[in-house]
Design a protein around this motif. Structure first.
Motif, mmCIF file in Angstrom:
data_model
loop_
_atom_site.group_PDB
_atom_site.id
_atom_site.type_symbol
_atom_site.label_atom_id
_atom_site.label_comp_id
_atom_site.label_asym_id
_atom_site.label_seq_id
_atom_site.Cartn_x
_atom_site.Cartn_y
_atom_site.Cartn_z
ATOM 1 N N LEU A 99 0.858 -1.180 0.000
ATOM 2 C CA LEU A 99 0.000 0.000 0.000
ATOM 3 C C LEU A 99 0.898 1.234 0.000
ATOM 4 O O LEU A 99 1.759 1.373 0.867
ATOM 5 C CB LEU A 99 -0.889 -0.008 1.238
ATOM 6 N N LEU A 100 0.715 2.112 -0.967
ATOM 7 C CA LEU A 100 1.541 3.313 -1.069
ATOM 8 C C LEU A 100 0.762 4.534 -0.589
ATOM 9 O O LEU A 100 -0.283 4.875 -1.139
ATOM 10 C CB LEU A 100 2.013 3.523 -2.508
ATOM 11 N N VAL A 101 1.280 5.162 0.443
ATOM 12 C CA VAL A 101 0.685 6.380 1.007
ATOM 13 C C VAL A 101 1.616 7.549 0.717
ATOM 14 O O VAL A 101 2.822 7.467 0.976
ATOM 15 C CB VAL A 101 0.499 6.254 2.531
ATOM 16 N N TRP A 102 1.053 8.616 0.163
ATOM 17 C CA TRP A 102 1.845 9.833 -0.041
ATOM 18 C C TRP A 102 1.431 10.865 0.997
ATOM 19 O O TRP A 102 0.262 11.157 1.174
ATOM 20 C CB TRP A 102 1.639 10.398 -1.441
ATOM 21 N N HIS A 103 2.421 11.430 1.685
ATOM 22 C CA HIS A 103 2.175 12.444 2.710
ATOM 23 C C HIS A 103 2.635 13.787 2.157
ATOM 24 O O HIS A 103 3.828 14.034 2.004
ATOM 25 C CB HIS A 103 2.966 12.085 3.973
ATOM 26 N N ASP A 104 1.675 14.653 1.866
ATOM 27 C CA ASP A 104 1.975 15.950 1.255
ATOM 28 C C ASP A 104 2.165 17.009 2.337
ATOM 29 O O ASP A 104 1.215 17.414 3.006
ATOM 30 C CB ASP A 104 0.843 16.353 0.307
ATOM 31 N N HIS A 105 3.412 17.480 2.478
ATOM 32 C CA HIS A 105 3.752 18.508 3.468
ATOM 33 C C HIS A 105 3.928 19.886 2.818
ATOM 34 O O HIS A 105 4.483 20.783 3.444
ATOM 35 C CB HIS A 105 5.090 18.176 4.152
ATOM 36 N N PHE A 106 3.516 20.037 1.573
ATOM 37 C CA PHE A 106 3.869 21.223 0.783
ATOM 38 C C PHE A 106 3.721 22.514 1.583
ATOM 39 O O PHE A 106 2.627 22.890 2.010
ATOM 40 C CB PHE A 106 2.996 21.279 -0.465
ATOM 41 N N GLY A 107 4.845 23.195 1.788
ATOM 42 C CA GLY A 107 4.860 24.379 2.641
ATOM 43 C C GLY A 107 4.276 25.617 2.011
ATOM 44 O O GLY A 107 4.008 26.600 2.703
ATOM 45 N N LEU A 108 4.076 25.601 0.683
ATOM 46 C CA LEU A 108 3.540 26.782 0.001
ATOM 47 C C LEU A 108 2.062 26.597 -0.309
ATOM 48 O O LEU A 108 1.585 26.962 -1.380
ATOM 49 C CB LEU A 108 4.331 27.042 -1.288
ATOM 50 N N SER A 109 1.326 26.032 0.637
ATOM 51 C CA SER A 109 -0.100 25.759 0.407
ATOM 52 C C SER A 109 -0.908 27.037 0.256
ATOM 53 O O SER A 109 -2.026 27.005 -0.255
ATOM 54 C CB SER A 109 -0.672 24.920 1.554
ATOM 55 N N ASP A 110 -0.353 28.174 0.705
ATOM 56 C CA ASP A 110 -1.027 29.458 0.504
ATOM 57 C C ASP A 110 -0.819 29.983 -0.910
ATOM 58 O O ASP A 110 -1.400 30.999 -1.290
ATOM 59 C CB ASP A 110 -0.498 30.500 1.497
ATOM 60 N N GLN A 111 0.039 29.314 -1.691
ATOM 61 C CA GLN A 111 0.380 29.814 -3.026
ATOM 62 C C GLN A 111 0.207 28.728 -4.089
ATOM 63 O O GLN A 111 0.992 28.612 -5.015
ATOM 64 C CB GLN A 111 1.834 30.314 -3.028
ATOM 65 N N LEU A 112 -0.848 27.932 -3.951
ATOM 66 C CA LEU A 112 -1.082 26.848 -4.907
ATOM 67 C C LEU A 112 -1.408 27.367 -6.301
ATOM 68 O O LEU A 112 -1.219 26.660 -7.293
ATOM 69 C CB LEU A 112 -2.209 25.945 -4.404
ATOM 70 N N ASP A 113 -1.875 28.604 -6.387
ATOM 71 C CA ASP A 113 -2.127 29.189 -7.700
ATOM 72 C C ASP A 113 -0.820 29.425 -8.454
ATOM 73 O O ASP A 113 -0.765 29.320 -9.684
ATOM 74 C CB ASP A 113 -2.906 30.503 -7.565
ATOM 75 N N LYS A 114 0.246 29.707 -7.719
ATOM 76 C CA LYS A 114 1.554 29.920 -8.338
ATOM 77 C C LYS A 114 2.324 28.614 -8.520
ATOM 78 O O LYS A 114 3.186 28.503 -9.388
ATOM 79 C CB LYS A 114 2.385 30.883 -7.486
#
Length: 349
Positions: A99-114
């Motif tokens: 089972l493959l789990v991806w953990h998304d920690h993306f620190g720029l979640s306030d800038q997903l448009d960019k």
């Protein structure tokens, strides 16, 4: 057969999850891609650690070591953090049956448009579950993967530290626990320090973190020297004894431009430190009232300096903030809550 295999170096959450799984009685392994990092001292003995000694993205020898680990331990779950998903997907394509789990920690979640990261979509078809550190990321991936909404969940980060006794420094010290990278905006904190220094000099800033971007470290050190801040700011690299550092400081501070849910903020709370923090990511969900800490706008060194001054000037208020934040962290951001949601999402343990 191994229950869980964490793949994500020694970043805090990979260690924290591996530790909780081991604490719950599951066989837990941690794969370190490139280097041990300053957090390696916090890996519990119950967690088996494996080093790939990866030197580049296309390090064939390191990838072979990964395939050998998979063959030897046959994990039920491979939990890949952040960009480790690239190699995790390659491993699943070659030799799946986990089972493959991806953990998304993306620190720029306030800038997903960019930073839309749509290049991740071909990879995500190979994942079984996706864990996001905040609702912004979950909502984003659900919008791009509408048929897989049940596979995507927000599960909050959590601190996992054994806190010892207090041993505070003589001078009032703010701890800035953040890796040296652009989004953490160390320069914002240095500018606030200069502003506050015009009023008082009875404080110190302790910057602790990995030198992820050497240019940021060099810029910070150059500014400290140019602006004569040597007596007010100390720069440290990665710190093995995070608990001891937390116990030695009187307050926590974060000056980031963008965050997901910073584990450092949770650790400040775990240590009972009053906090001054920029209002980014999910920080406002942690500091949900003025009784729990001080939130300021990002890229506003004047407001940051004012918040710091308030913490120093009103000891009783600062102590109350730290105590209330500590109670909230224990109640809402503990490892038990993560584990229960994790099990519910996977439904395989």
């Amino acid at each position: 057969m191994v229950d869980t295999l964490e793949m994500g170096g020694t970043e805090r959450m990979s260690i924290n999850i591996a530790a909780v799984m081991a604490e719950k009685g599951y066989q837990s392994h941690l794969i370190v891609s490139r280097r041990t990092g300053g957090m390696s001292a916090h890996i519990p003995n119950a967690v088996q650690v494996h080093f790939l000694n990866k030197k580049a993205f296309y390090d064939f020898a390191a990838f072979i070591r990964l395939t050998q680990l998979k063959k030897k331990y046959q994990p039920n779950i491979l939990h890949a953090h952040s960009t480790s998903i690239y190699w995790a997907v390659a491993l699943k394509i070659i030799s799946g049956k986990f089972l493959l789990v991806w953990h998304d920690h993306f620190g720029l979640s306030d800038q997903l448009d960019k930073f839309p990261r749509k290049e991740m979509l071909p990879l995500l078809r190979w994942t079984d579950k996706i864990i996001c550190v905040n609702d912004k990321l979950s909502t984003y991936w659900k919008s791009l993967l509408p048929k897989r909404k049940k596979d995507i969940a927000t599960i909050k980060n959590f601190p996992f530290l054994i806190m010892g006794s207090k041993s505070e420094r003589g001078l009032f010290t703010f701890l800035h626990l953040a890796n040296f990278r652009s989004q953490k905006n160390h320069m914002n904190l240095l500018e606030a320090t200069k502003i506050l220094a015009q009023k008082r000099n009875d404080f110190k800033i302790l910057m602790v973190g990995e030198f992820v971007e050497e240019s940021i470290k060099e810029q910070v050190i150059a500014t400290i020297n140019t602006d004569d801040l040597q007596d007010l700011v100390e720069v440290h690299g990665p710190e093995n004894e995070v608990s001891a550092i937390l116990n030695s400081c009187q307050a926590g501070i974060l000056s980031s431009d963008s965050e997901g849910l910073p584990v450092a903020l949770l650790e400040y709370g775990l240590a009972g430190l009053p906090v001054v923090c920029t209002d980014v990511g999910d920080c406002s969900k942690v500091i949900s009232s003025s009784e729990l800490g001080i939130l300021v706008s990002p890229k506003d060194p004047v407001a940051l300096a004012e918040g710091m001054n308030t913490i120093i000037s009103d000891a009783q208020k600062a102590k109350s903030m730290g105590e209330k934040l500590k109670a909230k962290i224990f109640k809402e951001y503990g490892g038990e809550g993560f584990f229960q949601k994790y099990v519910s999402l996977l439904q395989v343990l």
